[in-house]
Write a protein that holds these residues in place. Structure first.
Motif, PDB file in Angstrom:
ATOM      1  N   GLY A  52      -3.608  27.907  57.140  1.00 41.69           N
ATOM      2  CA  GLY A  52      -4.338  28.809  56.252  1.00 41.69           C
ATOM      3  C   GLY A  52      -4.106  30.271  56.612  1.00 41.69           C
ATOM      4  O   GLY A  52      -3.963  31.128  55.734  1.00 41.69           O
ATOM      5  N   PHE A  53      -4.051  30.557  57.901  1.00 42.50           N
ATOM      6  CA  PHE A  53      -3.798  31.919  58.362  1.00 42.50           C
ATOM      7  C   PHE A  53      -2.412  32.387  57.925  1.00 42.50           C
ATOM      8  O   PHE A  53      -2.244  33.496  57.409  1.00 42.50           O
ATOM      9  CB  PHE A  53      -3.941  31.971  59.890  1.00 42.50           C
ATOM     10  CG  PHE A  53      -3.843  33.342  60.460  1.00 42.50           C
ATOM     11  CD1 PHE A  53      -4.898  34.227  60.352  1.00 42.50           C
ATOM     12  CD2 PHE A  53      -2.700  33.755  61.120  1.00 42.50           C
ATOM     13  CE1 PHE A  53      -4.824  35.504  60.895  1.00 42.50           C
ATOM     14  CE2 PHE A  53      -2.607  35.021  61.658  1.00 42.50           C
ATOM     15  CZ  PHE A  53      -3.673  35.890  61.543  1.00 42.50           C
ATOM     16  N   ILE A  54      -1.426  31.539  58.107  1.00 41.52           N
ATOM     17  CA  ILE A  54      -0.052  31.892  57.725  1.00 41.52           C
ATOM     18  C   ILE A  54       0.074  32.054  56.214  1.00 41.52           C
ATOM     19  O   ILE A  54       0.686  33.023  55.733  1.00 41.52           O
ATOM     20  CB  ILE A  54       0.937  30.839  58.262  1.00 41.52           C
ATOM     21  CG1 ILE A  54       1.012  30.952  59.778  1.00 41.52           C
ATOM     22  CG2 ILE A  54       2.312  30.999  57.642  1.00 41.52           C
ATOM     23  CD1 ILE A  54       1.751  29.817  60.445  1.00 41.52           C
ATOM     24  N   ILE A  55      -0.521  31.162  55.449  1.00 39.10           N
ATOM     25  CA  ILE A  55      -0.473  31.280  53.986  1.00 39.10           C
ATOM     26  C   ILE A  55      -1.162  32.560  53.523  1.00 39.10           C
ATOM     27  O   ILE A  55      -0.678  33.258  52.625  1.00 39.10           O
ATOM     28  CB  ILE A  55      -1.100  30.032  53.330  1.00 39.10           C
ATOM     29  CG1 ILE A  55      -0.188  28.825  53.546  1.00 39.10           C
ATOM     30  CG2 ILE A  55      -1.338  30.240  51.843  1.00 39.10           C
ATOM     31  CD1 ILE A  55      -0.817  27.498  53.153  1.00 39.10           C
ATOM     32  N   GLY A  56      -2.275  32.898  54.159  1.00 43.58           N
ATOM     33  CA  GLY A  56      -2.971  34.143  53.824  1.00 43.58           C
ATOM     34  C   GLY A  56      -2.109  35.372  54.081  1.00 43.58           C
ATOM     35  O   GLY A  56      -2.061  36.301  53.266  1.00 43.58           O
ATOM     36  N   TRP A  57      -1.399  35.402  55.216  1.00 41.32           N
ATOM     37  CA  TRP A  57      -0.512  36.526  55.529  1.00 41.32           C
ATOM     38  C   TRP A  57       0.640  36.607  54.544  1.00 41.32           C
ATOM     39  O   TRP A  57       1.065  37.701  54.157  1.00 41.32           O
ATOM     40  CB  TRP A  57       0.021  36.422  56.955  1.00 41.32           C
ATOM     41  CG  TRP A  57      -0.881  37.076  57.943  1.00 41.32           C
ATOM     42  CD1 TRP A  57      -1.735  36.459  58.803  1.00 41.32           C
ATOM     43  CD2 TRP A  57      -1.053  38.482  58.151  1.00 41.32           C
ATOM     44  NE1 TRP A  57      -2.415  37.391  59.536  1.00 41.32           N
ATOM     45  CE2 TRP A  57      -2.010  38.639  59.167  1.00 41.32           C
ATOM     46  CE3 TRP A  57      -0.489  39.614  57.580  1.00 41.32           C
ATOM     47  CZ2 TRP A  57      -2.419  39.889  59.607  1.00 41.32           C
ATOM     48  CZ3 TRP A  57      -0.892  40.857  58.041  1.00 41.32           C
ATOM     49  CH2 TRP A  57      -1.847  40.987  59.040  1.00 41.32           C
ATOM     50  N   CYS A  60      -0.784  38.059  51.273  1.00 42.38           N
ATOM     51  CA  CYS A  60      -1.032  39.500  51.440  1.00 42.38           C
ATOM     52  C   CYS A  60       0.283  40.274  51.518  1.00 42.38           C
ATOM     53  O   CYS A  60       0.394  41.372  50.965  1.00 42.38           O
ATOM     54  CB  CYS A  60      -1.862  39.749  52.696  1.00 42.38           C
ATOM     55  SG  CYS A  60      -3.577  39.263  52.515  1.00 42.38           S
ATOM     56  N   GLY A  61       1.270  39.716  52.188  1.00 38.10           N
ATOM     57  CA  GLY A  61       2.574  40.371  52.283  1.00 38.10           C
ATOM     58  C   GLY A  61       3.245  40.505  50.932  1.00 38.10           C
ATOM     59  O   GLY A  61       3.873  41.525  50.632  1.00 38.10           O
ATOM     60  N   LEU A  62       3.116  39.487  50.088  1.00 36.83           N
ATOM     61  CA  LEU A  62       3.702  39.562  48.746  1.00 36.83           C
ATOM     62  C   LEU A  62       3.022  40.639  47.901  1.00 36.83           C
ATOM     63  O   LEU A  62       3.690  41.385  47.187  1.00 36.83           O
ATOM     64  CB  LEU A  62       3.621  38.208  48.048  1.00 36.83           C
ATOM     65  CG  LEU A  62       4.526  37.123  48.628  1.00 36.83           C
ATOM     66  CD1 LEU A  62       4.254  35.785  47.944  1.00 36.83           C
ATOM     67  CD2 LEU A  62       5.981  37.508  48.493  1.00 36.83           C
TER      68      LEU A  62
END
Length: 102
Positions: A52-57, A60-62
């Protein structure tokens, strides 16, 4: 300052993961779309939290990348419009008029 905040967030995530792992050793059955598996609850929680943390980053990066591209386009447009508005060669105010020959 920015790097300190990022470091503190990563440290907090690590502490939460270790705490969850130390307190939860029981086995659970996890059903997902294609299969089913028995996992320790600490492993399952840490894996899902990390995912979930990686998907959130990534999300946000996109969004950040999209905003940066829009900003770059807007800056190019402003520069192009400023060049169109600027006179080709400015005439000094105190320049004498050229002499007319008869």
């Amino acid at each position: 300052m920015k790097y300190l905040i990022i470091f503190l967030v990563v440290l907090a995530i690590f502490v939460v993961s270790v705490t969850l792992g130390a307190q939860n050793d029981q086995q659970v059955t996890f059903n997902f779309l294609l299969a089913q598996g028995d996992y320790r609850i600490s492993t399952l929680l840490a894996t899902l939290f990390g995912a979930g943390f990686i998907i959130g980053w990534i999300i946000c990066g996109l969004f950040w990348l999209r905003v940066r591209l829009q900003l770059a386009r807007a800056e190019r447009k402003v520069k192009r419009l400023e060049q169109q508005l600027a006179p080709a060669e400015p005439v000094p105010a105190n320049a004498a008029a050229p002499a007319v020959k008869d």
